[in-house]
Design a protein around this motif. Structure first.
Motif, PDB file in Angstrom:
ATOM      1  N   SER A  71       0.857  -1.192   0.000  1.00  0.00           N
ATOM      2  CA  SER A  71       0.000   0.000   0.000  1.00  0.00           C
ATOM      3  C   SER A  71       0.888   1.235   0.000  1.00  0.00           C
ATOM      4  O   SER A  71       1.608   1.492   0.979  1.00  0.00           O
ATOM      5  N   ASN A  73       1.506   5.523  -0.637  1.00  0.00           N
ATOM      6  CA  ASN A  73       0.824   6.756  -0.275  1.00  0.00           C
ATOM      7  C   ASN A  73       0.020   7.339  -1.426  1.00  0.00           C
ATOM      8  O   ASN A  73      -1.014   7.962  -1.210  1.00  0.00           O
ATOM      9  N   THR A  74       0.506   7.145  -2.645  1.00  0.00           N
ATOM     10  CA  THR A  74      -0.188   7.695  -3.811  1.00  0.00           C
ATOM     11  C   THR A  74      -0.167   6.680  -4.958  1.00  0.00           C
ATOM     12  O   THR A  74       0.659   5.750  -4.974  1.00  0.00           O
ATOM     13  N   TYR A  75      -1.050   6.914  -5.890  1.00  0.00           N
ATOM     14  CA  TYR A  75      -1.079   6.106  -7.105  1.00  0.00           C
ATOM     15  C   TYR A  75       0.250   6.239  -7.851  1.00  0.00           C
ATOM     16  O   TYR A  75       0.806   5.259  -8.349  1.00  0.00           O
ATOM     17  N   ALA A  76       0.776   7.470  -7.905  1.00  0.00           N
ATOM     18  CA  ALA A  76       2.038   7.718  -8.611  1.00  0.00           C
ATOM     19  C   ALA A  76       3.185   6.931  -7.967  1.00  0.00           C
ATOM     20  O   ALA A  76       4.059   6.403  -8.666  1.00  0.00           O
ATOM     21  N   ASP A  77       3.215   6.845  -6.628  1.00  0.00           N
ATOM     22  CA  ASP A  77       4.237   6.039  -5.950  1.00  0.00           C
ATOM     23  C   ASP A  77       4.118   4.574  -6.355  1.00  0.00           C
ATOM     24  O   ASP A  77       5.113   3.890  -6.571  1.00  0.00           O
ATOM     25  N   TYR A 102      -5.616   2.223  -6.957  1.00  0.00           N
ATOM     26  CA  TYR A 102      -5.548   3.336  -6.002  1.00  0.00           C
ATOM     27  C   TYR A 102      -4.344   3.251  -5.074  1.00  0.00           C
ATOM     28  O   TYR A 102      -4.444   3.451  -3.875  1.00  0.00           O
ATOM     29  N   GLY A 103      -3.199   2.910  -5.614  1.00  0.00           N
ATOM     30  CA  GLY A 103      -1.984   2.886  -4.817  1.00  0.00           C
ATOM     31  C   GLY A 103      -1.729   1.581  -4.083  1.00  0.00           C
ATOM     32  O   GLY A 103      -0.747   1.459  -3.363  1.00  0.00           O
ATOM     33  N   GLN A 138       5.566   3.776   2.314  1.00  0.00           N
ATOM     34  CA  GLN A 138       4.330   3.004   2.222  1.00  0.00           C
ATOM     35  C   GLN A 138       3.411   3.327   3.390  1.00  0.00           C
ATOM     36  O   GLN A 138       3.871   3.747   4.442  1.00  0.00           O
ATOM     37  N   LYS A 139       2.132   3.093   3.171  1.00  0.00           N
ATOM     38  CA  LYS A 139       1.159   3.240   4.248  1.00  0.00           C
ATOM     39  C   LYS A 139       1.359   2.113   5.233  1.00  0.00           C
ATOM     40  O   LYS A 139       1.690   0.993   4.859  1.00  0.00           O
TER      41      LYS A 139
END
Length: 140
Positions: A71, A73-77, A102-103, A138-139
């Motif tokens: 997971s 933080n962003t889609y781009a990551d 969605y990331g 990451q989340k």
């Protein structure tokens, strides 16, 4: 000038196609390689899979695949992560099943040469991915 562009377009559009479409009744899937090569990998038994998972926190085994969900933080990551793992995995000649929503990137490895089962090559690839993932925020 307009006539030259139109004439050029007509020249390109009238060129024959460089490939032939398959016959309408040909629904076979062609392998990427001429033949499978089970000697390039070592199939893992249940004990081997358990030992590998002990070295790969967050990974699991499901339906003949080593699997993990990351997971970001962003889609781009997430997209950057996918791009970053692609080059070393290409060098290994081992490519994961990937999904980015969605990331959240789900990744799975299986060895087709071994009948879609887990091999030492899957473990090696998962370790490469883990090392790269450690460099991405990451989340939790």
């Amino acid at each position: 000038m307009r006539h030259k562009i139109l004439a050029l377009a007509l020249v390109f559009s009238s060129a024959p196609l460089a490939f032939a479409a398959p016959a309408a009744d040909d629904h076979t899937i062609k392998p990427i390689y001429d033949e499978m090569n089970p000697t390039r990998t070592k199939l893992l038994d249940e004990a081997g899979i358990a030992a590998a998972l002990a070295e790969l926190p967050g990974w699991g085994a499901k339906d003949g695949h080593l699997v993990r969900l990351y997971s970001f933080n962003t889609y781009a990551d997430a997209v950057a992560f996918i791009v970053r793992i692609s080059h070393p995995l290409e060098k290994l000649d081992h490519h994961p099943d990937l999904r980015n929503v969605y990331g959240k990137v789900s990744i799975g490895f299986t060895t087709h040469d071994q009948g879609n089962q887990i091999s030492d090559l899957d473990v090696k690839a998962a370790k490469v991915v883990e090392a790269i993932a450690a460099t991405f925020p990451q989340k939790k």
